[in-house]
Design a protein around this motif. Structure first.
Motif, short mmCIF file in Angstrom:
data_model
loop_
_atom_site.label_atom_id
_atom_site.label_comp_id
_atom_site.label_asym_id
_atom_site.label_seq_id
_atom_site.Cartn_x
_atom_site.Cartn_y
_atom_site.Cartn_z
N GLU A 44 47.74 29.39 48.09
CA GLU A 44 48.51 30.37 48.85
C GLU A 44 48.25 31.79 48.38
O GLU A 44 48.29 32.73 49.17
CB GLU A 44 50.01 30.06 48.83
N ASN A 45 47.97 31.97 47.10
CA ASN A 45 47.63 33.31 46.62
C ASN A 45 46.24 33.74 47.09
O ASN A 45 46.01 34.91 47.37
CB ASN A 45 47.68 33.36 45.09
N ARG A 46 45.32 32.81 47.19
CA ARG A 46 43.98 33.14 47.68
C ARG A 46 44.01 33.49 49.16
O ARG A 46 43.21 34.31 49.63
CB ARG A 46 43.03 31.96 47.46
N ALA A 47 44.91 32.91 49.90
CA ALA A 47 45.01 33.19 51.33
C ALA A 47 45.54 34.59 51.61
O ALA A 47 45.38 35.10 52.72
CB ALA A 47 45.89 32.15 52.02
N ALA A 48 46.13 35.24 50.62
CA ALA A 48 46.70 36.56 50.83
C ALA A 48 45.63 37.62 51.00
O ALA A 48 45.91 38.69 51.52
CB ALA A 48 47.60 36.93 49.64
N GLY A 49 44.40 37.36 50.58
CA GLY A 49 43.33 38.33 50.73
C GLY A 49 43.39 39.41 49.66
O GLY A 49 43.92 39.20 48.58
N ILE A 50 42.86 40.56 49.97
CA ILE A 50 42.85 41.67 49.02
C ILE A 50 44.17 42.41 49.09
O ILE A 50 44.57 42.88 50.15
CB ILE A 50 41.68 42.63 49.32
N LEU A 51 44.83 42.51 47.96
CA LEU A 51 46.12 43.18 47.90
C LEU A 51 45.95 44.53 47.21
O LEU A 51 45.18 44.67 46.27
CB LEU A 51 47.13 42.34 47.11
N ASP A 52 46.67 45.52 47.67
CA ASP A 52 46.66 46.84 47.05
C ASP A 52 47.90 47.00 46.19
O ASP A 52 48.79 47.80 46.49
CB ASP A 52 46.60 47.94 48.11
#
Length: 88
Positions: A44-52
């Motif tokens: 689920e954390n990998r599905a979040a994509g690039i986070l700023d």
């Protein structure tokens, strides 16, 4: 036969140095997997994509060791260095 070749007292410092190096590498790997904001182990954390999330990255890079040595002199023995280098 092989035990007598490798477990001599002369090789204990070598085992200690390699053990310390492996320990440091292991600690760094665990640190990166557990608290690095760019490493995502869960799906689920990998599905979040690039986070700023710059605050989390700032907390990761400004750890306690870096804060401790920030204003220190980059010398190993500053008193001996100043004794030999500074004119009186």
């Amino acid at each position: 036969m092989a035990v007598n070749r490798w477990l001599r007292p002369e090789v204990y410092p070598l085992f200690a140095a390699v053990g310390v190096a492996v320990g440091i590498c292991g600690l760094q790997l665990v640190r990166n997997i557990c608290i690095n904001p760019e490493v995502r182990v869960n799906k689920e954390n990998r599905a979040a994509g690039i986070l700023d999330n710059f605050a989390e990255g700032e907390r990761y890079t400004e750890h306690a060791v870096r804060k401790f040595v920030r204003n220190k002199s980059p010398e190993i023995m500053p008193s001996i260095n100043s004794f030999f280098a500074d004119p009186k």
